[in-house]
Write a protein that holds these residues in place. Structure first.
Motif, mmCIF file in Angstrom:
data_model
loop_
_atom_site.group_PDB
_atom_site.id
_atom_site.type_symbol
_atom_site.label_atom_id
_atom_site.label_comp_id
_atom_site.label_asym_id
_atom_site.label_seq_id
_atom_site.Cartn_x
_atom_site.Cartn_y
_atom_site.Cartn_z
ATOM 1 N N LEU A 48 -0.699 -25.875 -19.827
ATOM 2 C CA LEU A 48 -0.428 -26.007 -21.257
ATOM 3 C C LEU A 48 -1.694 -25.745 -22.056
ATOM 4 O O LEU A 48 -2.734 -26.354 -21.807
ATOM 5 N N TYR A 49 -1.595 -24.812 -22.989
ATOM 6 C CA TYR A 49 -2.660 -24.563 -23.963
ATOM 7 C C TYR A 49 -2.068 -24.810 -25.342
ATOM 8 O O TYR A 49 -1.040 -24.224 -25.699
ATOM 9 N N ASN A 50 -2.682 -25.674 -26.133
ATOM 10 C CA ASN A 50 -2.066 -26.067 -27.394
ATOM 11 C C ASN A 50 -3.111 -26.355 -28.459
ATOM 12 O O ASN A 50 -3.996 -27.184 -28.263
ATOM 13 N N THR A 51 -3.025 -25.646 -29.580
ATOM 14 C CA THR A 51 -3.875 -25.940 -30.735
ATOM 15 C C THR A 51 -3.037 -26.356 -31.940
ATOM 16 O O THR A 51 -3.561 -26.457 -33.043
ATOM 17 N N LEU A 52 -1.739 -26.581 -31.733
ATOM 18 C CA LEU A 52 -0.850 -27.002 -32.809
ATOM 19 C C LEU A 52 -0.757 -28.522 -32.861
ATOM 20 O O LEU A 52 -0.855 -29.200 -31.839
ATOM 21 N N ASP A 53 -0.560 -29.047 -34.054
ATOM 22 C CA ASP A 53 -0.317 -30.471 -34.263
ATOM 23 C C ASP A 53 1.143 -30.622 -34.684
ATOM 24 O O ASP A 53 1.526 -30.199 -35.777
ATOM 25 N N ASP A 54 1.972 -31.206 -33.824
ATOM 26 C CA ASP A 54 3.408 -31.288 -34.085
ATOM 27 C C ASP A 54 3.754 -32.146 -35.293
ATOM 28 O O ASP A 54 4.894 -32.143 -35.752
ATOM 29 N N THR A 55 2.786 -32.900 -35.812
ATOM 30 C CA THR A 55 3.064 -33.748 -36.972
ATOM 31 C C THR A 55 2.805 -33.028 -38.293
ATOM 32 O O THR A 55 3.154 -33.540 -39.347
ATOM 33 N N LYS A 56 2.195 -31.841 -38.256
ATOM 34 C CA LYS A 56 1.872 -31.112 -39.484
ATOM 35 C C LYS A 56 2.970 -30.109 -39.811
ATOM 36 O O LYS A 56 3.419 -29.364 -38.944
ATOM 37 N N PRO A 57 3.381 -30.028 -41.085
ATOM 38 C CA PRO A 57 4.460 -29.110 -41.453
ATOM 39 C C PRO A 57 4.031 -27.652 -41.526
ATOM 40 O O PRO A 57 4.785 -26.758 -41.179
ATOM 41 N N LEU A 58 2.821 -27.369 -42.010
ATOM 42 C CA LEU A 58 2.307 -26.006 -42.109
ATOM 43 C C LEU A 58 0.913 -25.963 -41.499
ATOM 44 O O LEU A 58 0.074 -26.815 -41.799
ATOM 45 N N GLN A 59 0.645 -24.960 -40.659
ATOM 46 C CA GLN A 59 -0.648 -24.883 -39.995
ATOM 47 C C GLN A 59 -0.801 -23.517 -39.339
ATOM 48 O O GLN A 59 0.101 -22.677 -39.380
ATOM 49 N N THR A 60 -1.955 -23.307 -38.727
ATOM 50 C CA THR A 60 -2.210 -22.109 -37.936
ATOM 51 C C THR A 60 -2.603 -22.541 -36.532
ATOM 52 O O THR A 60 -3.498 -23.377 -36.368
ATOM 53 N N GLY A 61 -1.927 -22.003 -35.539
ATOM 54 C CA GLY A 61 -2.247 -22.401 -34.174
ATOM 55 C C GLY A 61 -1.325 -21.744 -33.167
ATOM 56 O O GLY A 61 -0.441 -20.953 -33.513
ATOM 57 N N LEU A 62 -1.535 -22.107 -31.898
ATOM 58 C CA LEU A 62 -0.793 -21.498 -30.798
ATOM 59 C C LEU A 62 -0.505 -22.540 -29.728
ATOM 60 O O LEU A 62 -1.360 -23.375 -29.413
ATOM 61 N N ARG A 63 0.711 -22.500 -29.191
ATOM 62 C CA ARG A 63 1.059 -23.295 -28.019
ATOM 63 C C ARG A 63 1.594 -22.351 -26.943
ATOM 64 O O ARG A 63 2.478 -21.531 -27.205
ATOM 65 N N PHE A 64 1.043 -22.472 -25.739
ATOM 66 C CA PHE A 64 1.505 -21.661 -24.612
ATOM 67 C C PHE A 64 1.720 -22.580 -23.418
ATOM 68 O O PHE A 64 0.846 -23.379 -23.073
ATOM 69 N N LYS A 65 2.886 -22.457 -22.800
ATOM 70 C CA LYS A 65 3.208 -23.305 -21.657
ATOM 71 C C LYS A 65 3.783 -22.450 -20.531
ATOM 72 O O LYS A 65 4.678 -21.634 -20.750
ATOM 73 N N LEU A 66 3.255 -22.656 -19.341
ATOM 74 C CA LEU A 66 3.741 -21.983 -18.139
ATOM 75 C C LEU A 66 4.191 -23.045 -17.146
ATOM 76 O O LEU A 66 3.445 -23.984 -16.857
ATOM 77 N N PHE A 67 5.418 -22.898 -16.640
ATOM 78 C CA PHE A 67 5.962 -23.858 -15.689
ATOM 79 C C PHE A 67 6.552 -23.097 -14.510
ATOM 80 O O PHE A 67 7.339 -22.169 -14.692
ATOM 81 N N ASN A 68 6.148 -23.475 -13.305
ATOM 82 C CA ASN A 68 6.678 -22.847 -12.095
ATOM 83 C C ASN A 68 7.068 -23.944 -11.105
ATOM 84 O O ASN A 68 6.258 -24.812 -10.776
ATOM 85 N N GLU A 69 8.320 -23.910 -10.666
ATOM 86 C CA GLU A 69 8.842 -24.921 -9.751
ATOM 87 C C GLU A 69 9.422 -24.240 -8.520
ATOM 88 O O GLU A 69 10.197 -23.287 -8.632
ATOM 89 N N ILE A 70 9.037 -24.723 -7.352
ATOM 90 C CA ILE A 70 9.566 -24.208 -6.091
ATOM 91 C C ILE A 70 10.258 -25.350 -5.366
ATOM 92 O O ILE A 70 9.641 -26.376 -5.066
ATOM 93 N N SER A 71 11.550 -25.173 -5.104
ATOM 94 C CA SER A 71 12.333 -26.185 -4.399
ATOM 95 C C SER A 71 12.620 -25.673 -2.993
ATOM 96 O O SER A 71 13.476 -24.808 -2.797
ATOM 97 N N SER A 72 11.868 -26.188 -2.031
ATOM 98 C CA SER A 72 12.058 -25.759 -0.639
ATOM 99 C C SER A 72 11.611 -26.832 0.336
ATOM 100 O O SER A 72 11.464 -26.575 1.520
ATOM 101 N N LEU A 73 11.387 -28.045 -0.185
ATOM 102 C CA LEU A 73 10.828 -29.106 0.642
ATOM 103 C C LEU A 73 11.902 -29.952 1.310
ATOM 104 O O LEU A 73 11.611 -30.965 1.917
ATOM 105 N N GLY A 74 13.121 -29.550 1.182
ATOM 106 C CA GLY A 74 14.229 -30.326 1.717
ATOM 107 C C GLY A 74 15.292 -30.512 0.660
ATOM 108 O O GLY A 74 15.011 -30.496 -0.533
ATOM 109 N N GLY A 75 16.526 -30.678 1.066
ATOM 110 C CA GLY A 75 17.608 -30.837 0.114
ATOM 111 C C GLY A 75 18.496 -29.613 0.078
ATOM 112 O O GLY A 75 18.381 -28.693 0.891
ATOM 113 N N ASN A 76 19.386 -29.574 -0.919
ATOM 114 C CA ASN A 76 20.379 -28.512 -1.005
ATOM 115 C C ASN A 76 19.910 -27.308 -1.811
ATOM 116 O O ASN A 76 20.358 -26.191 -1.565
ATOM 117 N N SER A 77 19.040 -27.522 -2.797
ATOM 118 C CA SER A 77 18.616 -26.444 -3.692
ATOM 119 C C SER A 77 17.380 -25.748 -3.139
ATOM 120 O O SER A 77 16.375 -26.393 -2.832
#
Length: 392
Positions: A192-221
Motif C-alpha cells: 500500500l502506497y498512500n498520500t491521501l487523507d480519507d477525512t479531507k473532501p478536496l486534496q491532491t494525492g495518490l493511493r495505490f494498493k496491490l494484493f496477491n493471494e495464493i490458496s494452495s495450502l490445503g482446503g477446497n479452493s
C-alpha cells in the motif's frame, strides 16, 4: 537544557502555529511518559508564553503526525500547564510506538518579554523506535481467522484460513453444487502506497494498493487472486478536484484452465459505491435471479468534485461522474490476454450527477444515475440512489 548528544533536529514549531481558540487537550498519557525534565530555575513562578518547540530525533516520522501531538503545548500560559501538555505529548508519542523515550527541556527563549509572559523554548529529544516490526498473532475479521506473520512499513504478508458455508438455498438457487462447507487456506501479500487523507473532501494525492493471494495450502479452493487498485485526486482553484479510480482483479486457477472457481472467491460489481446506476451485484454473469460473480474484473471512474455555492460546510460537495466496469469468467480455449482484451473493450457504462458528504473516512452520496451501456443480463437502477462507502 537538552542533552549535548541529542539526535539531529527533526521539527520546529513556533508561536505562529498556535490555534485560536485553544484546542482540546490530548488524551490522557501514560503515568511516566517522560524520561526526564529539565526546567530553568528562574521560570518557576512566572507567566510564560511558548515561543518555540523543537522535536529532535524523529527523522522517520511525518511532520503532520508530530504537529497534531505537539500543537496543544504551544497555547500553554504557565509552567504547570506546559508540563502537563508536554507530558501528554510525550505519552502519545510513546503510546503510538513513535518514540522509545522522550527527554524534555524547558528554557528561557532569547526573545523580548511581552505582555503574554516570559517567552520559553521547549525541546523534546526523542529516541525513535525502529520502523521495522515483526508481529505474530491471530485476529478474527469478517468471519476469517488470519495469522499475521510479517509486516514492515506498507508491506504485509499474512496467512489466513476461512471456513465458508453456503446453506439454506431456495429450490431455484444457483449454483446448488457449491452448497455446504468449503475450506480456504491461503497466503497473501499486500503493498500500500498512500498520500491521501480519507477525512479531507478536496486534496491532491495518490493511493495505490496491490494484493496477491495464493490458496494452495490445503482446503477446497486452489487459486491465484490478483487485485490492483488506484485512486488519484488533483485539486485545483481551491474549489474543485478531479478524481480517477481504477480497479482490476483476476482469479486464476492453479491447476489448469478448466478448473472451476468457487462463488465465494469471485469478484462482484454493481451498487452505489461500486458501479453507480446498477443494482447491488448487478453486473456480470447471472443464473436466473442469482449473481454468480466473475473471475476477471475491471472498473474505471472519473469524477469532477466541487464545493457548493452558498453552503458553508466544506464536507458537502457536488459531483459529476462517469463509471465503467466489466465482469466476466474465463472462457476455456481462450488465452487470458485475448479474453481480457475482449472483455475490457465492451464495458458497461453509467453517468450522473449528485452530492457527496465526507463523514470521517466515508462518503455518503445521493446521485441521479443513468446507465449508458448495458448487457442483457445486467440489473440497472435509474433515478436517485443513496450510498455509503469508501470505494470512490
Amino acid at each position: 537544557m537538552a542533552n549535548d548528544n541529542k539526535p539531529p533536529i527533526g521539527f520546529t514549531y513556533t508561536e505562529s502555529e498556535k490555534k485560536a481558540p485553544k484546542s482540546k487537550k490530548s488524551p490522557a498519557a501514560p503515568s511516566n511518559p517522560i524520561s526526564d525534565v529539565l526546567i530553568e530555575n528562574d521560570l518557576d513562578s512566572k507567566t510564560i508564553s511558548v515561543h518555540q518547540i523543537t522535536v529532535n530525533g524523529l527523522k522517520n516520522t511525518r511532520h503532520s503526525v508530530v504537529s497534531k501531538v505537539i500543537k496543544p503545548s504551544l497555547s500553554s500560559t504557565s509552567l504547570p500547564d506546559l508540563f502537563n501538555e508536554t507530558r501528554n505529548a510525550a505519552g502519545i508519542l510513546k503510546h503510538l510506538d513513535i518514540a522509545k523515550s522522550v527527554h524534555v527541556s524547558i528554557e528561557k527563549a532569547k526573545a523580548p518579554e511581552t505582555e503574554k509572559g516570559t517567552p520559553v523554548n521547549v525541546i523534546l529529544s526523542c529516541i525513535e523506535n525502529k520502523r521495522i516490526m515483526i508481529q505474530t498473532g491471530t485476529e478474527v475479521t469478517s468471519g476469517e481467522i488470519s495469522g499475521k506473520s510479517h509486516q514492515t512499513g506498507s508491506h504485509e504478508l499474512s496467512v489466513s484460513s476461512a471456513w465458508r458455508q453456503i446453506c439454506e438455498l431456495s429450490k431455484t438457487a444457483s449454483p446448488r453444487e457449491e452448497a455446504g462447507n468449503s475450506l480456504k487456506t491461503s497466503a497473501s501479500y499486500t503493498y500500500l502506497y498512500n498520500t491521501l487523507d480519507d477525512t479531507k473532501p478536496l486534496q491532491t494525492g495518490l493511493r495505490f494498493k496491490l494484493f496477491n493471494e495464493i490458496s494452495s495450502l490445503g482446503g477446497n479452493s486452489l487459486f491465484n487472486k490478483l487485485q490492483v487498485e488506484e485512486k488519484a485526486e488533483l485539486q485545483f482553484c481551491n474549489k474543485f478536484s478531479i478524481v480517477s479510480v481504477v480497479r482490476f482483479g483476476a482469479l486464476f486457477p492453479l491447476l489448469d484452465h478448466s478448473t472451476k472457481s468457487y462463488i465465494s472467491d469471485r469478484f462482484f460489481l454493481g451498487g452505489p459505491m461500486s458501479i453507480r446506476g446498477f443494482s447491488y451485484r448487478g453486473l456480470g454473469p447471472y443464473d436466473g435471479k442469482d449473481s454468480l460473480g466473475g473471475e476477471l474484473m475491471g472498473v474505471a471512474s472519473l469524477s469532477l468534485m466541487s464545493r457548493l455555492p452558498f453552503i458553508k460546510s466544506e464536507n458537502l460537495l457536488g459531483q459529476i461522474f462517469i463509471n465503467a466496469g466489466s465482469l466476466s469468467n474465463w472462457i476455456s480455449g481462450t488465452s487470458y490476454a485475448d479474453h481480457a482484451k475482449l472483455a475490457f473493450s465492451r464495458p458497461c457504462v453509467s453517468a450522473g450527477v449528485g452530492i457527496s458528504y465526507k463523514l470521517g473516512g466515508f462518503n455518503v452520496e445521493a446521485n441521479y444515475c443513468v446507465p449508458l451501456v448495458i448487457t442483457s443480463t445486467d440489473k440497472v437502477e435509474t433515478g436517485i440512489k443513496f450510498g455509503l462507502g469508501i470505494n470512490f
